[in-house]
Design a protein around this motif. Structure first.
Motif, PDB file in Angstrom:
ATOM      1  N   ALA A 139       0.829  -1.204   0.000  1.00  0.00           N
ATOM      2  CA  ALA A 139       0.000   0.000   0.000  1.00  0.00           C
ATOM      3  C   ALA A 139       0.866   1.258   0.000  1.00  0.00           C
ATOM      4  N   ARG A 140       1.936   1.238   0.793  1.00  0.00           N
ATOM      5  CA  ARG A 140       2.837   2.400   0.825  1.00  0.00           C
ATOM      6  C   ARG A 140       3.435   2.669  -0.541  1.00  0.00           C
ATOM      7  N   ASN A 141       3.901   1.591  -1.177  1.00  0.00           N
ATOM      8  CA  ASN A 141       4.506   1.762  -2.499  1.00  0.00           C
ATOM      9  C   ASN A 141       3.517   2.350  -3.496  1.00  0.00           C
ATOM     10  N   ARG A 142       2.296   1.822  -3.443  1.00  0.00           N
ATOM     11  CA  ARG A 142       1.261   2.350  -4.344  1.00  0.00           C
ATOM     12  C   ARG A 142       1.013   3.828  -4.092  1.00  0.00           C
ATOM     13  N   ALA A 143       0.926   4.169  -2.809  1.00  0.00           N
ATOM     14  CA  ALA A 143       0.641   5.566  -2.455  1.00  0.00           C
ATOM     15  C   ALA A 143       1.772   6.472  -2.935  1.00  0.00           C
ATOM     16  N   ILE A 144       3.009   6.010  -2.733  1.00  0.00           N
ATOM     17  CA  ILE A 144       4.156   6.815  -3.160  1.00  0.00           C
ATOM     18  C   ILE A 144       4.149   6.994  -4.677  1.00  0.00           C
ATOM     19  N   ASP A 145       3.880   5.900  -5.401  1.00  0.00           N
ATOM     20  CA  ASP A 145       3.782   5.987  -6.858  1.00  0.00           C
ATOM     21  C   ASP A 145       2.755   7.032  -7.277  1.00  0.00           C
ATOM     22  N   ARG A 146       1.618   6.957  -6.610  1.00  0.00           N
ATOM     23  CA  ARG A 146       0.533   7.850  -6.975  1.00  0.00           C
ATOM     24  C   ARG A 146       0.929   9.304  -6.729  1.00  0.00           C
ATOM     25  N   ILE A 147       1.544   9.550  -5.582  1.00  0.00           N
ATOM     26  CA  ILE A 147       1.952  10.924  -5.260  1.00  0.00           C
ATOM     27  C   ILE A 147       2.987  11.413  -6.279  1.00  0.00           C
ATOM     28  N   ARG A 148       3.899  10.519  -6.668  1.00  0.00           N
ATOM     29  CA  ARG A 148       4.909  10.896  -7.684  1.00  0.00           C
ATOM     30  C   ARG A 148       4.248  11.258  -9.007  1.00  0.00           C
ATOM     31  N   ARG A 149       3.272  10.411  -9.374  1.00  0.00           N
ATOM     32  CA  ARG A 149       2.587  10.682 -10.646  1.00  0.00           C
ATOM     33  C   ARG A 149       1.902  12.037 -10.601  1.00  0.00           C
ATOM     34  N   GLU A 150       1.236  12.315  -9.457  1.00  0.00           N
ATOM     35  CA  GLU A 150       0.536  13.593  -9.327  1.00  0.00           C
ATOM     36  C   GLU A 150       1.516  14.753  -9.396  1.00  0.00           C
ATOM     37  N   ARG A 151       2.680  14.553  -8.784  1.00  0.00           N
ATOM     38  CA  ARG A 151       3.685  15.610  -8.791  1.00  0.00           C
ATOM     39  C   ARG A 151       4.173  15.874 -10.215  1.00  0.00           C
TER      40      ARG A 151
ATOM     41  N   ALA B  76       1.534  17.605 -12.137  1.00  0.00           N
ATOM     42  CA  ALA B  76       1.414  19.001 -11.722  1.00  0.00           C
ATOM     43  C   ALA B  76       2.525  19.832 -12.347  1.00  0.00           C
ATOM     44  N   GLN B  77       3.737  19.254 -12.412  1.00  0.00           N
ATOM     45  CA  GLN B  77       4.847  19.993 -13.011  1.00  0.00           C
ATOM     46  C   GLN B  77       4.622  20.172 -14.505  1.00  0.00           C
ATOM     47  N   LYS B  78       4.119  19.099 -15.123  1.00  0.00           N
ATOM     48  CA  LYS B  78       3.917  19.170 -16.572  1.00  0.00           C
ATOM     49  C   LYS B  78       2.945  20.261 -16.949  1.00  0.00           C
ATOM     50  N   ILE B  79       1.827  20.318 -16.209  1.00  0.00           N
ATOM     51  CA  ILE B  79       0.851  21.340 -16.589  1.00  0.00           C
ATOM     52  C   ILE B  79       1.052  22.627 -15.798  1.00  0.00           C
ATOM     53  N   ARG B  80       2.221  22.719 -15.188  1.00  0.00           N
ATOM     54  CA  ARG B  80       2.643  23.932 -14.501  1.00  0.00           C
ATOM     55  C   ARG B  80       1.632  24.433 -13.476  1.00  0.00           C
ATOM     56  N   LEU B  81       1.078  23.503 -12.750  1.00  0.00           N
ATOM     57  CA  LEU B  81       0.243  23.913 -11.642  1.00  0.00           C
ATOM     58  C   LEU B  81       1.147  24.115 -10.440  1.00  0.00           C
ATOM     59  N   LEU B  82       0.549  24.601  -9.383  1.00  0.00           N
ATOM     60  CA  LEU B  82       1.299  24.654  -8.146  1.00  0.00           C
ATOM     61  C   LEU B  82       1.681  23.229  -7.776  1.00  0.00           C
ATOM     62  N   PRO B  83       2.818  23.064  -7.132  1.00  0.00           N
ATOM     63  CA  PRO B  83       3.182  21.711  -6.723  1.00  0.00           C
ATOM     64  C   PRO B  83       2.161  21.165  -5.728  1.00  0.00           C
ATOM     65  N   VAL B  84       1.900  19.858  -5.795  1.00  0.00           N
ATOM     66  CA  VAL B  84       0.981  19.280  -4.807  1.00  0.00           C
ATOM     67  C   VAL B  84       1.680  19.356  -3.453  1.00  0.00           C
ATOM     68  N   PRO B  85       0.896  19.577  -2.403  1.00  0.00           N
ATOM     69  CA  PRO B  85       1.501  19.810  -1.090  1.00  0.00           C
ATOM     70  C   PRO B  85       2.457  18.692  -0.655  1.00  0.00           C
ATOM     71  N   GLU B  86       2.142  17.471  -1.020  1.00  0.00           N
ATOM     72  CA  GLU B  86       2.973  16.355  -0.569  1.00  0.00           C
ATOM     73  C   GLU B  86       4.359  16.344  -1.208  1.00  0.00           C
ATOM     74  N   ALA B  87       4.510  17.086  -2.294  1.00  0.00           N
ATOM     75  CA  ALA B  87       5.767  17.026  -3.029  1.00  0.00           C
ATOM     76  C   ALA B  87       6.972  17.332  -2.144  1.00  0.00           C
ATOM     77  N   ALA B  88       6.759  18.239  -1.204  1.00  0.00           N
ATOM     78  CA  ALA B  88       7.860  18.655  -0.349  1.00  0.00           C
ATOM     79  C   ALA B  88       8.445  17.495   0.455  1.00  0.00           C
ATOM     80  N   THR B  89       7.603  16.530   0.762  1.00  0.00           N
ATOM     81  CA  THR B  89       8.068  15.451   1.619  1.00  0.00           C
ATOM     82  C   THR B  89       8.536  14.235   0.813  1.00  0.00           C
TER      83      THR B  89
END
Lengths: 112, 393
Positions: free
Chosen positions: B59-71, B74-87
């Motif tokens: 589950a952790r690995n899946r969650a991390i993958d998902r957060i990476r994908r979102e990040r 977000a970078q690709k479409i130049r949105l603000l970084p997702v809050p989790e990106a910092a961690t």
């Protein structure tokens, strides 16, 4: 996180207190004012001093009195920095209004 | 069998993920994914050595993958970084020690039962997060639509997130109050089950067991568990067809003897820990009432203690009923009469009053009281019982 602690009480609540209780209330407000976690806030003048303003259709309508006709009125507020809701609730419980039949509403502040 | 494993692991896996991700929705999503993968793989590969650790890691690995994908997105479409990106960098260094996954279910329970949440939200969230019940199951148990239950759950989760309700076991000075709130939620779930929805009763006992395992030094957690187990042991004897059967008329062969004995053992443990709180006292009363010959004077004494602890008028009424059983119906009636204005709308005030008046030979008054009780009865078994009683007098 920042939280607003808004305290409501029935007008005249303080009139019913003894001298010693009034002094205690004063001391508690001072303690809150000095708390390093407090980032802002104010105690308000009595509700009789309130004036409401509405703008409809470009006209400004000014009326006497508070917005809502409830028994308890906003007596003031503090904005505090707290680690989580529990810490904010604990600070709220120390506001005298919470103890003398009033209530303190706690809400997180919108982050800018 | 797989279902049983899932049931047992869900709470622990979810708790660990909420602790790790700091977000209920993400944690639930990731847990769901891991359980789905397990359901596909385990029937072929067999159970892993430590299913809980496997599920948490997956589950952790899946969650991390998902957060990476979102990040990345977000970078690709130049949105603000997702809050989790910092961690994210922290995530890269995490090594999960599979032998010790910290059990964070207690933190989860205290989050779910936080008094800042509406009670119905606390109940639903506890069943979902710790019990692993599906939203549809919870909805069925509380006779609301799945849509309503889904909203109830997401409102509760949204408030946890927005207001910063902590994922933590409260400090010692806050613990007593907060533990009361947790016990109240579990007992409420149990009582929903007692009112006829058997699954919830079993679920409440499971939760009670988890709680007393996690807080082995708190007598009240054992008291609550004992209370639920002792009541539950008599479940099958409470009804004969549609009819309510009073305790003294119950067929004891229908009682679940092992469950009763286990419940009494839990009670002994609570008493040994010095427990004298409301749940321990209620469990002691329930236990005394299962004896062949009930010592009503002792029961009355325990009810008196419970009155002191709770001040509840309903407990006062039970105290009166026990006094009558112990041989003093006149004193009992005085207590009941004193409760009348406060409990006028309460069926059992009037049925107890009727019973006491009958015993004192005042049958006309007794019938009046039973009729008032009948007016207040809402369920068929209650109505049938009271009608029968009226005919008997």
């Amino acid at each position: 996180m920042q939280y607003a602690l808004m305290f409501y009480a029935e007008p005249g609540m303080e009139a019913g207190l003894s001298e010693a209780e009034r002094e205690a209330v004063q001391a508690e407000f001072l303690a809150l004012a000095d708390d390093p976690r407090r980032v802002g806030g104010a105690r308000l003048q009595p509700v009789e001093t309130a004036t409401c303003v509405r703008v409809t259709g470009g006209r400004t309508l000014v009326t006497d009195g508070p917005f809502a006709d409830t028994k308890e009125v906003l007596g003031g507020f503090a904005v505090v920095e707290a680690a989580d809701l529990d810490e904010a609730l604990e600070m709220a419980a120390r506001i005298p209004a919470a103890r003398f039949g009033g209530v303190v509403e706690v809400r997180p502040v919108v982050r800018r | 069998m797989l279902e049983e494993v899932f049931r047992n692991e869900w709470g622990r896996v979810l708790a660990s993920l909420v602790g790790f991700l700091g977000d209920f929705d993400r944690a639930e999503e990731a847990a769901q994914e891991a359980f789905t993968i397990a359901a596909q793989q385990w029937p072929e590969s067999g159970l892993p050595d430590n299913p809980g650790a496997w599920l948490v890691r997956t589950a952790r690995n899946r969650a991390i993958d998902r957060i990476r994908r979102e990040r990345t997105l977000a970078q690709k479409i130049r949105l603000l970084p997702v809050p989790e990106a910092a961690t994210m960098d922290e995530f890269d260094d995490i090594e999960l020690d599979e032998t010790v996954i910290k059990d964070e279910r207690l933190e989860l329970i205290f989050t779910c039962c936080h008094p800042a949440l509406p009670l119905e939200g606390q109940v639903a969230l506890t069943l979902r997060a710790l019990g692993g019940l599906a939203t549809a199951e919870i909805a069925r148990a509380f006779l609301v639509s799945e849509e309503t239950m889904k909203r109830r759950l997401s409102r509760a989760k949204a408030k946890i997130k927005a207001t910063g309700i902590p994922f933590a076991v409260p400090d010692a000075h806050r613990l007593p109050d907060r533990l009361d709130a947790v016990l109240a939620v579990v007992y409420l779930i149990y009582n929903e089950g007692y009112a006829g929805r058997g699954d919830l009763g079993a679920e409440a006992i499971r939760l009670g067991r988890v709680l007393s395992g996690l807080m082995p030094d708190e007598p009240e957690t054992h008291g609550l568990l004992a209370l639920m187990m002792i009541h539950d042991a008599r479940r099958r004897a409470r009804f004969a067809g549609e009819d309510l059967v009073l305790l003294e008329d119950q067929d004891r062969s229908l009682w679940d003897a092992p469950q009763l004995a286990a419940g009494q053992a839990v009670l002994e443990r609570a008493v040994a820990l010095g427990g004298r709180g409301p749940y321990v006292v209620q469990a002691a009363i329930a236990s005394l009432q299962t004896r062949e010959r009930v010592d009503w004077a002792r029961v009355a004494g325990l009810y008196r203690r419970l009155v002191e602890l709770t001040g509840s008028p309903v407990v006062r009424l039970n105290h009166a009923a026990a006094m009558a059983q112990a041989g003093d119906p006149a004193a009992a009636l005085r207590t009941v009469d004193a409760l009348d204005p406060e409990l006028d709308g309460y069926l059992y005030l009037h049925s107890t009053r009727g019973e006491l008046l009958h015993r004192l030979g005042r049958d006309d008054d007794a019938r009046t009281a039973y009729r008032r009780a009948l007016e207040l009865a809402t369920s068929t078994p209650e109505r049938r019982f009271l009608t029968r009683r009226l005919e008997e007098i």
